[in-house]
Design an enzyme around this catalytic site. Structure first.
Site, PDB file in Angstrom:
ATOM      1  N   HIS A  49       0.825  -1.207   0.000  1.00  0.00           N
ATOM      2  CA  HIS A  49       0.000   0.000   0.000  1.00  0.00           C
ATOM      3  C   HIS A  49       0.862   1.262   0.000  1.00  0.00           C
ATOM      4  O   HIS A  49       0.474   2.267  -0.580  1.00  0.00           O
ATOM      5  CB  HIS A  49      -1.029   0.000   1.143  1.00  0.00           C
ATOM      6  CG  HIS A  49      -0.453   0.065   2.513  1.00  0.00           C
ATOM      7  ND1 HIS A  49       0.112  -1.013   3.127  1.00  0.00           N
ATOM      8  CD2 HIS A  49      -0.381   1.092   3.386  1.00  0.00           C
ATOM      9  CE1 HIS A  49       0.519  -0.663   4.338  1.00  0.00           C
ATOM     10  NE2 HIS A  49       0.237   0.617   4.518  1.00  0.00           N
ATOM     11  N   CYS A  77     -31.014   3.145 -12.288  1.00  0.00           N
ATOM     12  CA  CYS A  77     -32.225   2.842 -11.524  1.00  0.00           C
ATOM     13  C   CYS A  77     -33.489   3.383 -12.196  1.00  0.00           C
ATOM     14  O   CYS A  77     -34.595   3.128 -11.733  1.00  0.00           O
ATOM     15  CB  CYS A  77     -32.105   3.413 -10.114  1.00  0.00           C
ATOM     16  SG  CYS A  77     -31.991   5.217 -10.094  1.00  0.00           S
TER      17      CYS A  77
END
Length: 182
Positions: free
Chosen positions: A71, A155
């Site tokens: 990371h 949607c």
């Protein structure tokens, strides 16, 4: 070689991130992709690995094959970071300093590198006061945003929240890479 860190979060627009990775790779960038767990419900690591010819990061605690803290090395290597799509969840985590997965941990470790978030979510979510406060907070700390476009959402709602045009996103990333060269 320019390094782009591409974060992909859990939105129906996640499939569009594959084309972003493809375009940037074809432009000569090394693209390191981090998929959140939710993103993997929409698109697989194999898609990105095939397009970028690079390892795709999905877990914070993958087996370490070399002597590096992934990371941190990903954060240091990136010339620009872009998250497309960026969900309300990711925006909220970053605004609150929460680093509980590979993507949020890497982005929290980034210093001096542009971070560009490309929100994609339902209009009601995008216009939510708390989400807007989180966006303002991140902007105040230097995070850049490519605003979502207005249109018919997955949607069925009509409004602002659709992922920005891929051309806008890739051109913005390439512009920041060019500025870094100059």
């Amino acid at each position: 070689m320019k390094h782009v860190l591409l974060g992909v979060t859990g939105s129906i627009a996640a499939y569009k991130a594959a084309e972003i990775a493809n375009i940037l790779t074809k432009q000569g960038c090394e693209v390191d992709v981090i998929l959140t767990k939710s993103a993997q419900e929409f698109i697989t690591p194999l898609t990105f690995q095939t397009l970028t010819k690079r390892k795709v990061y999905t877990k914070m605690f993958d087996e370490i094959l070399v002597n590096e803290v992934e990371h941190i090395s990903l954060a240091k290597r990136a010339d620009v970071c872009v998250v497309a799509p960026a969900t309300a969840n990711l925006i909220g985590k970053l605004a609150s300093g929460i680093a509980d997965d590979m993507l949020t941990t890497v982005l929290t470790a980034v210093r001096g590198t542009p971070v560009i978030l490309c929100p994609a979510m339902n209009t009601a979510m995008y216009e939510n006061e708390i989400v807007q406060e989180n966006i303002s907070r991140l902007k105040k700390h230097g995070t850049l945003f490519i605003e979502p476009k207005e249109g018919l959402l997955a949607c069925g709602d009509l409004g602002r929240g659709a992922l920005a045009e891929l051309e806008t996103i890739t051109e913005t990333v390439l512009r920041y890479l060019k500025e870094k060269e100059d």
